[in-house]
Enzyme design. Structure first.
Site, PDB file in Angstrom:
ATOM      1  CE  LYS A  65      -4.191  -1.828   2.120  1.00  0.00           C
ATOM      2  NZ  LYS A  65      -5.220  -1.644   3.143  1.00  0.00           N
ATOM      3  CG  ASP A 100      -8.409   0.564   3.252  1.00  0.00           C
ATOM      4  OD1 ASP A 100      -9.244  -0.274   2.834  1.00  0.00           O
ATOM      5  OD2 ASP A 100      -7.175   0.377   3.211  1.00  0.00           O
TER       6      ASP A 100
END
Ligand code: ATR
Length: 267
Positions: A65, A100
């Site tokens: 990420k 997210d």
């Protein structure tokens, strides 16, 4: 046929394929969602390859990420969080997003948890913790970040508009005045451990646990036992996927079908 996928290592237990493919089926959309277990040395090649092969979009998971955030054109949220969980290959530039954050926001909104002006205690300051923290702070909550390694809480709090950093042992006192507790540590994952003492929970709290294996963590059971509102980790997972699907296509995500597929997989 359009192709989407997940870039990570490992990826074999991912719940994203069944969730997204349930959406494609409900939408009668000719698409597939594939996992790509990628060697850390091959991230650049994977990005180039995905673009060259016409892959429409990728989700990104551990351990890529942060690496990916340095390699694609990040939107504002991904840049602030410093992590990308969704890549869009559809435009001229390859763009990076962090759904997210949106996943947390929508999970709490789905449960009518009011954040503007609320006092939130966040335990955990790792990757998941950063996403939760930005979602809470951007929605107007005062965020108190507590982490086992206090320096990481300090560093995260400095990146947020209104936040303070704490040791884990300060959490019980902080909770007495709080509206929301969010767990973004891995405590409770595949175990019966609890990240904060059950005795510190009270009925005026909403308790969100980012852990989803198991769904009924000891934290959520203890919260339920005192009459607190509970939000399990599958909601964040669901809504980060919903937000990714919205980024990738102009279709309306079939949220109920995605939720059903996800929970069937977790059951
Ligand atoms: P993720 O991407 O899932 O957030 P991570 O970045 O490794 O994973 O973060 C894990 C989080 O759980 C961290 O906040 C970690 O605390 P440290 O920063 O001190 O490592 C927290 N954590 C893991 N095990 C823990 C434990 N036994 N007690 C308290 N916190 C724990």
């Amino acid at each position: 046929m359009d192709v989407y996928g997940l870039l990570g290592n490992p990826v074999e237990h991912s719940l994203s394929p069944p969730m997204h493919e349930a959406a494609y089926e409900a939408l009668d959309y000719d698409a597939r969602y594939v996992t790509f277990e990628t060697d850390p040395d091959a991230v650049d090649a994977a990005l180039d390859g995905a673009k060259a092969l016409g892959i429409e979009g990728l989700n990104v998971t551990i351990p890529f990420k942060e690496t990916i955030a340095e390699r694609v054109a990040c939107d504002e949220t991904a840049r602030r969080v410093g992590a990308v969980n969704t890549i869009d290959f559809g435009g001229d530039d390859v763009t990076g997003h962090n759904t997210d954050v949106e996943g947390v926001r929508r999970a709490l909104a789905h449960h009518d948890v009011a954040l503007d002006g609320a006092t939130a205690i966040l335990v955990g300051a790792g990757g998941a913790g950063r996403a939760v923290a930005f979602a809470l702070a951007d929605a107007g909550a005062a965020v108190h970040v507590a982490n086992r390694t206090t320096e990481k809480a300090v560093s995260l709090a400095q990146d947020l508009p209104a936040a303070s950093a704490h040791d884990l042992d300060e959490v019980p006192a902080l909770l007495s005045e709080a509206d929301l507790l969010a767990n973004a540590t891995s405590v409770g994952m595949e175990s019966d451990d609890i990240p904060v003492p059950a005795s510190a929970l009270h009925e005026d709290l909403a308790v969100f646990d980012a852990v989803y294996t198991p769904l009924d963590t000891r934290l959520l059971s203890a919260a339920e036992a005192v009459g607190a509102q509970t939000i399990d980790g599958a909601w964040m997972l669901l809504y980060q996927g919903v937000a990714a699907l919205e980024l990738w296509t102009d279709r309306d995500p079939p949220v109920a079908d995605m939720n059903r597929a996800l929970r069937a997989e977790l059951a």
